[in-house]
Design a protein around this motif. Structure first.
Motif, PDB file in Angstrom:
ATOM      1  N   ILE A  51       0.867  -1.179   0.000  1.00 36.52           N
ATOM      2  CA  ILE A  51       0.000   0.000   0.000  1.00 36.52           C
ATOM      3  C   ILE A  51       0.905   1.231   0.000  1.00 36.52           C
ATOM      4  O   ILE A  51       1.574   1.516   0.994  1.00 36.52           O
ATOM      5  N   ALA A  52       0.936   1.933  -1.107  1.00 36.64           N
ATOM      6  CA  ALA A  52       1.792   3.121  -1.192  1.00 36.64           C
ATOM      7  C   ALA A  52       1.227   4.258  -0.359  1.00 36.64           C
ATOM      8  O   ALA A  52       1.956   4.978   0.324  1.00 36.64           O
ATOM      9  N   ASP A  53      -0.086   4.437  -0.402  1.00 39.98           N
ATOM     10  CA  ASP A  53      -0.746   5.518   0.327  1.00 39.98           C
ATOM     11  C   ASP A  53      -1.882   4.912   1.148  1.00 39.98           C
ATOM     12  O   ASP A  53      -2.870   4.435   0.594  1.00 39.98           O
ATOM     13  N   ILE A  63      -0.871   3.604  12.329  1.00 43.60           N
ATOM     14  CA  ILE A  63      -0.663   3.256  10.910  1.00 43.60           C
ATOM     15  C   ILE A  63       0.077   4.388  10.201  1.00 43.60           C
ATOM     16  O   ILE A  63       0.994   4.141   9.397  1.00 43.60           O
ATOM     17  N   GLY A  64      -0.302   5.635  10.475  1.00 45.94           N
ATOM     18  CA  GLY A  64       0.398   6.775   9.865  1.00 45.94           C
ATOM     19  C   GLY A  64       1.867   6.804  10.241  1.00 45.94           C
ATOM     20  O   GLY A  64       2.735   7.114   9.413  1.00 45.94           O
ATOM     21  N   ILE A  65       2.182   6.449  11.496  1.00 43.70           N
ATOM     22  CA  ILE A  65       3.583   6.402  11.941  1.00 43.70           C
ATOM     23  C   ILE A  65       4.329   5.294  11.193  1.00 43.70           C
ATOM     24  O   ILE A  65       5.447   5.491  10.710  1.00 43.70           O
ATOM     25  N   ALA A  66       3.706   4.110  11.107  1.00 41.65           N
ATOM     26  CA  ALA A  66       4.370   2.977  10.455  1.00 41.65           C
ATOM     27  C   ALA A  66       4.602   3.224   8.973  1.00 41.65           C
ATOM     28  O   ALA A  66       5.610   2.780   8.412  1.00 41.65           O
ATOM     29  N   TRP A  67       3.704   3.940   8.319  1.00 41.27           N
ATOM     30  CA  TRP A  67       3.838   4.216   6.886  1.00 41.27           C
ATOM     31  C   TRP A  67       4.590   5.521   6.608  1.00 41.27           C
ATOM     32  O   TRP A  67       4.772   5.888   5.459  1.00 41.27           O
ATOM     33  N   GLY A  68       5.019   6.198   7.647  1.00 45.36           N
ATOM     34  CA  GLY A  68       5.760   7.441   7.454  1.00 45.36           C
ATOM     35  C   GLY A  68       4.933   8.541   6.824  1.00 45.36           C
ATOM     36  O   GLY A  68       5.458   9.334   6.032  1.00 45.36           O
ATOM     37  N   GLN A  69       3.645   8.618   7.168  1.00 40.88           N
ATOM     38  CA  GLN A  69       2.763   9.657   6.652  1.00 40.88           C
ATOM     39  C   GLN A  69       2.268  10.513   7.821  1.00 40.88           C
ATOM     40  O   GLN A  69       1.239  10.216   8.434  1.00 40.88           O
ATOM     41  N   PRO A  70       3.009  11.566   8.156  1.00 41.56           N
ATOM     42  CA  PRO A  70       2.682  12.369   9.348  1.00 41.56           C
ATOM     43  C   PRO A  70       1.311  13.022   9.297  1.00 41.56           C
ATOM     44  O   PRO A  70       0.682  13.206  10.340  1.00 41.56           O
ATOM     45  N   LEU A  71       0.832  13.378   8.103  1.00 41.31           N
ATOM     46  CA  LEU A  71      -0.483  14.011   8.027  1.00 41.31           C
ATOM     47  C   LEU A  71      -1.597  13.041   8.410  1.00 41.31           C
ATOM     48  O   LEU A  71      -2.631  13.450   8.949  1.00 41.31           O
TER      49      LEU A  71
END
Length: 425
Positions: free
Chosen positions: A202-204, A262-270
């Motif tokens: 999952i890219a995003d 999940i945001g932390i694990a995927w490196g998506q801070p927003l």
């Protein structure tokens, strides 16, 4: 109904029985022969909302905190005197309102041991994370059922209104610990899932609907949290089961906390930012609703001279909660306004496109794609599907529709036109 059993100190039997006689309460006296400083044990039934005022009257004539008082639930009481007592108290107070002592005991029971609380929170967060990544509402709901988050919220606010600092501190610490533990557990599990390729790449993560729903909270999220808190306090003070209400409170906390992880694990801070704001707004709103509800229903400390301290603490904590919610609501307001503006723009684009296409051609569908940002998205691609009669040449509407969509969007928007032959009946 409640069955009350009190141990009467030596020398206090007559005044205590006098209060029960004045109230028209049926009672049974058992002589105490254990040699302790107890003269007798008195047992009597009471309507639920009569327990607190009767116990206060008994304390006024000598019922001591050093002796024990047991309050249990009674299913049936057959007595004309009891029926008259029920009718009298039904006219004075809420029939379902439990006594302060019972409220405090129930709140303490709702806050489990630290070990059990931690294990259940971790399990709930892991299941919620799995459900979000699998885009499975059923799994997400299952995680809410086992979440033990209702207890600490009730405990903290009961401690405030009855001026029990230890109870308040325990509730606050458990809430903070539980949310941090849920986020850490979700992040660790999501990172493991991502690196082990347990789910398709999952890219995003915002492309997953269950995740996307918790990333951009609006004002309706505030309503959900306040409603959950109000339902929680009503179930607690009426003495009914809080299990179903606990699920509602978990709805407001566990999935958003898992989304933060999940945001932390995927490196998506927003992703973590949006869902983190949702978690904070929900936990503050739940506590606000519970605290206001308990104070409104008249719960106060046992001793009158501590009531002013409890009132001051309650007002102060309500103020802190309201200010914090208002600050975070600026974010909710921005998201709500953005959602409204995006929907309005999409509708305007569709109307202008339909107006720009003349018969016999007809617009079958207008799809507006937005930028990939988690928050405050802008339209960047419009796909228009146009129906044309059989044998007709495509009319070349792309340039005209591109100008229309650019004008309504207020920016350069890519426009694609698809032509489909439509048979007219």
């Amino acid at each position: 109904m409640r069955l009350v059993q009190i141990s009467v100190p030596q020398g206090k039997r007559e005044p205590i029985l006098g209060v029960l006689d004045d109230e028209g309460i049926d009672y049974v006296v058992n002589e105490e022969s254990s040699g302790r400083d107890i003269g007798a044990v008195v047992t009597f039934p009471l309507p639920t909302n009569a327990v607190e005022p009767v116990l206060e009257s008994l304390r006024d004539v000598g019922l001591s905190d050093d002796t024990y008082t047991v309050i249990t639930e009674a299913n049936t009481v057959l007595s004309r005197d009891f029926e008259a007592l029920e009718e009298r108290y039904a006219e004075e107070k809420d029939e379902d309102r439990i006594a302060r002592e019972e409220l405090t005991a129930k709140a303490e029971d709702l806050a489990p041991s630290l070990r059990t609380y931690a294990i259940m929170t971790v399990i709930s967060a892991v299941i919620a994370t799995a459900g979000l990544l699998l885009n499975s509402p059923a799994v997400v709901v299952g995680s809410m059922v086992i979440a033990p988050l209702i207890g600490p919220a009730m405990t903290a606010n009961v401690g405030t209104v009855v001026d029990d600092h230890e109870l308040f501190a325990r509730g606050v610490k458990l809430q903070a610990f539980g949310l941090v533990l849920a986020v850490v557990s979700a992040a660790a599990f999501a990172f493991l899932v991502r690196t082990a390729n347990v789910v398709p790449p999952i890219a995003d993560v915002t492309s997953v609907q269950q995740v996307r729903e918790r990333v951009a909270p609006d004002f309706l999220s505030l309503v959900v949290a306040l409603g959950a808190g109000a339902a929680g306090v009503l179930s607690l003070t009426s003495g009914v089961s809080t299990a179903l209400v606990g699920v509602m409170i978990a709805v407001a906390l566990i999935p958003p906390a898992a989304t933060v992880g999940i945001g932390i694990a995927w490196g998506q801070p927003l992703v973590s930012l949006g869902s983190g704001v949702l978690v904070l707004v929900n936990i503050l709103s739940i506590n606000l609703a519970v605290l206001v509800g308990l104070w409104y229903q008249g719960y106060r400390p046992e001793y009158w001279f501590r009531e002013s301290d409890a009132r001051a603490a309650t007002v102060k904590r309500i103020g802190v909660l309201v200010v914090s919610i208002l600050v975070l609501s600026a974010f909710l307001g921005g998201v709500t306004f953005d959602s409204y503006q995006r929907a309005t723009t999409d509708e305007a684009i569709q109307e202008r496109v339909e107006t720009a296409v003349e018969p016999p051609r007809q617009v079958l569908n207008v799809e507006v794609e937005h930028s990939n940002g988690v928050l405050f998205q802008q339209p960047n691609h419009v796909i228009v599907t146009v129906g044309i009669p059989p044998g007709a040449e495509p009319p070349g509407l792309a340039a005209r529709l591109d100008r229309v969509t650019d004008d309504e969007a207020g920016r350069d928007v890519e426009t694609s036109v698809r032509y489909i032959t439509v048979e007219r009946g």
